[in-house]
Design an enzyme around this catalytic site. Structure first.
Site, mmCIF file in Angstrom:
data_model
loop_
_atom_site.group_PDB
_atom_site.id
_atom_site.type_symbol
_atom_site.label_atom_id
_atom_site.label_comp_id
_atom_site.label_asym_id
_atom_site.label_seq_id
_atom_site.Cartn_x
_atom_site.Cartn_y
_atom_site.Cartn_z
ATOM 1 C CE LYS A 189 57.722 62.946 18.418
ATOM 2 N NZ LYS A 189 56.692 62.175 19.040
ATOM 3 C CE LYS A 206 60.825 60.925 19.606
ATOM 4 N NZ LYS A 206 59.630 60.320 20.071
HETATM 5 C C1 PBG Z 1 54.696 59.489 19.725
HETATM 6 C C2 PBG Z 1 56.229 59.071 19.474
HETATM 7 C C3 PBG Z 1 57.161 58.658 18.493
HETATM 8 C C4 PBG Z 1 58.216 58.322 19.246
HETATM 9 C C5 PBG Z 1 58.104 58.419 20.435
HETATM 10 N N1 PBG Z 1 56.857 59.035 20.754
HETATM 11 C C6 PBG Z 1 56.633 58.525 17.054
HETATM 12 C C7 PBG Z 1 56.408 59.726 16.201
HETATM 13 O O1 PBG Z 1 56.272 60.929 16.764
HETATM 14 O O2 PBG Z 1 56.091 59.648 14.986
HETATM 15 C C8 PBG Z 1 59.539 57.832 18.368
HETATM 16 C C9 PBG Z 1 60.501 57.180 18.997
HETATM 17 C C10 PBG Z 1 61.476 56.583 18.188
HETATM 18 O O3 PBG Z 1 61.390 56.453 17.111
HETATM 19 O O4 PBG Z 1 62.229 55.671 18.948
HETATM 20 N N2 PBG Z 1 53.991 58.870 20.495
#
Ligand code: PBG
Length: 326
Positions: free
Chosen positions: A199, A251
């Site tokens: 991520k 992601k």
């Molecule tokens: C963290 C989380 C995020 C997303 C999913 N889980 C946000 C981040 O890391 O700031 C982002 C998902 C999206 O942008 O659609 N709980």
């Protein structure tokens, strides 16, 4: 020349011919719909930066979830948005059995049972007053191991509430192993872990922060990855596999298709990709301006993500696409 007599256009000549030779499939079952449920609202509230996506009430969530499941989506990924006054330094509302996410999981479990795959975001950022994904120490740093102990409590409360899959998304080191041990000790040996393995610290999460009324000031660069680091991303994937991940995720999706391909090449377990909020908003905004055709581009991006190696794609278009495909 290797194939002097071959004319590839022969296999593009009719829709039936193109269907026969198609090399990538996109089916509703491949898609997971992320959904937001908010505490303390009476009406669903549209998210300004994500047209067509809303923060649901418990009731509207139940209806939208049932609709998505009848449209054929493969699963649902649930995010909870607590009341602002319920946020604290430890994200207590996340582990509270009466907190919005756990209550909504029980609602969907009661309505849908095993008719879908119910997933929950296993992270603290929606529930903390500082907006970080973990517990912050006295010097303002996110403390890895204290955070993992909170993730175990989160995951167990989500499994207790009916989640089939927990999705740790905070990028703490060792989070998958800690959660696996914790779930097993609590008797949840059948609850699967979808690890947000690679991520990246991404600007594409911007609209999501609106969607969950995030309190974050600053950034997540001490835990999420640098966008340029592909080798490190594969190391993260291998660590999560080693720790017992049942599925691994990359992601965001579109700017990281090379990482997705590389993860798909080494992973013995299913690989997911998350087409995140900014990817959705960007395409939606261009479509609203009449600059591109929304459904065409949405399907093209999802096909590309599948082609790059994703078995499963999380996308805010999941229910719409299921409708377009049938
Ligand atoms: C963290 C989380 C995020 C997303 C999913 N889980 C946000 C981040 O890391 O700031 C982002 C998902 C999206 O942008 O659609 N709980």
């Amino acid at each position: 020349m290797a194939f002097p007599r071959h004319r590839p256009r022969r296999l593009r000549s009719t829709p039936a011919m193109r269907r026969l030779v198609a090399q990538t499939t996109l089916e509703p079952r491949h898609l997971v719909l992320p959904m937001f449920v908010a505490d303390g609202i009476d009406e669903p509230r549209e998210i300004a930066s994500m047209p067509g996506v809303c923060q649901h009430t418990r009731d509207s969530l139940r209806r939208a979830a049932a609709d998505a499941v009848s449209a054929g989506v493969g699963g649902l990924m649930l995010f909870g948005v607590p009341k602002n006054e319920d946020k604290d330094a430890y994200g207590s509302a996340g582990t509270d059995p009466d907190g919005i996410l756990n209550v909504a999981l029980r609602d969907l479990d009661a309505d849908l049972g095993d008719a879908t795959v119910l997933m929950a975001d296993t992270c603290l950022d929606e529930f903390t007053d500082h907006g970080h994904c973990g517990v912050v120490d006295e010097r303002g740093r996110v403390d890895n191991d204290t955070t993992n102990r909170r993730y175990v409590e989160l995951a167990v409360s989500q499994a207790d509430s009916g989640a089939h899959v927990v999705g740790p998304s905070g990028m703490m080191d060792g989070q998958v192993a800690a959660i696996r041990d914790g779930l097993d000790a609590a008797g949840h040996t059948d609850t699967a872990i979808l690890a947000y393995a690679a991520k990246f610290a991404s600007g594409f999460y911007g609209p999501f922060r609106d969607a969950v009324d995030s309190s974050l000031q600053g950034d997540r660069r001490t835990y999420q990855q640098e966008p340029g680091n592909a080798r490190e991303a594969l190391h993260e994937v291998r660590l999560d596999l080693d720790e017992g991940a049942d599925m691994v995720m990359v992601k965001p999706a579109m700017a990281y298709l090379d990482v997705l391909r590389a993860a798909a090449d080494i992973s013995p377990v299913p690989v997911a990709a998350y087409q995140v909020s900014g990817e959705y908003s960007m395409i939606s905004a261009a479509a609203a301006n009449g600059w591109i055709d929304g459904p065409t581009v949405a399907l093209e991006t999802l096909t590309g993500i599948r082609r790059a190696g994703a078995n499963i794609v999380l996308t805010y278009w999941a229910a719409d696409v299921a409708g377009w495909l049938t």
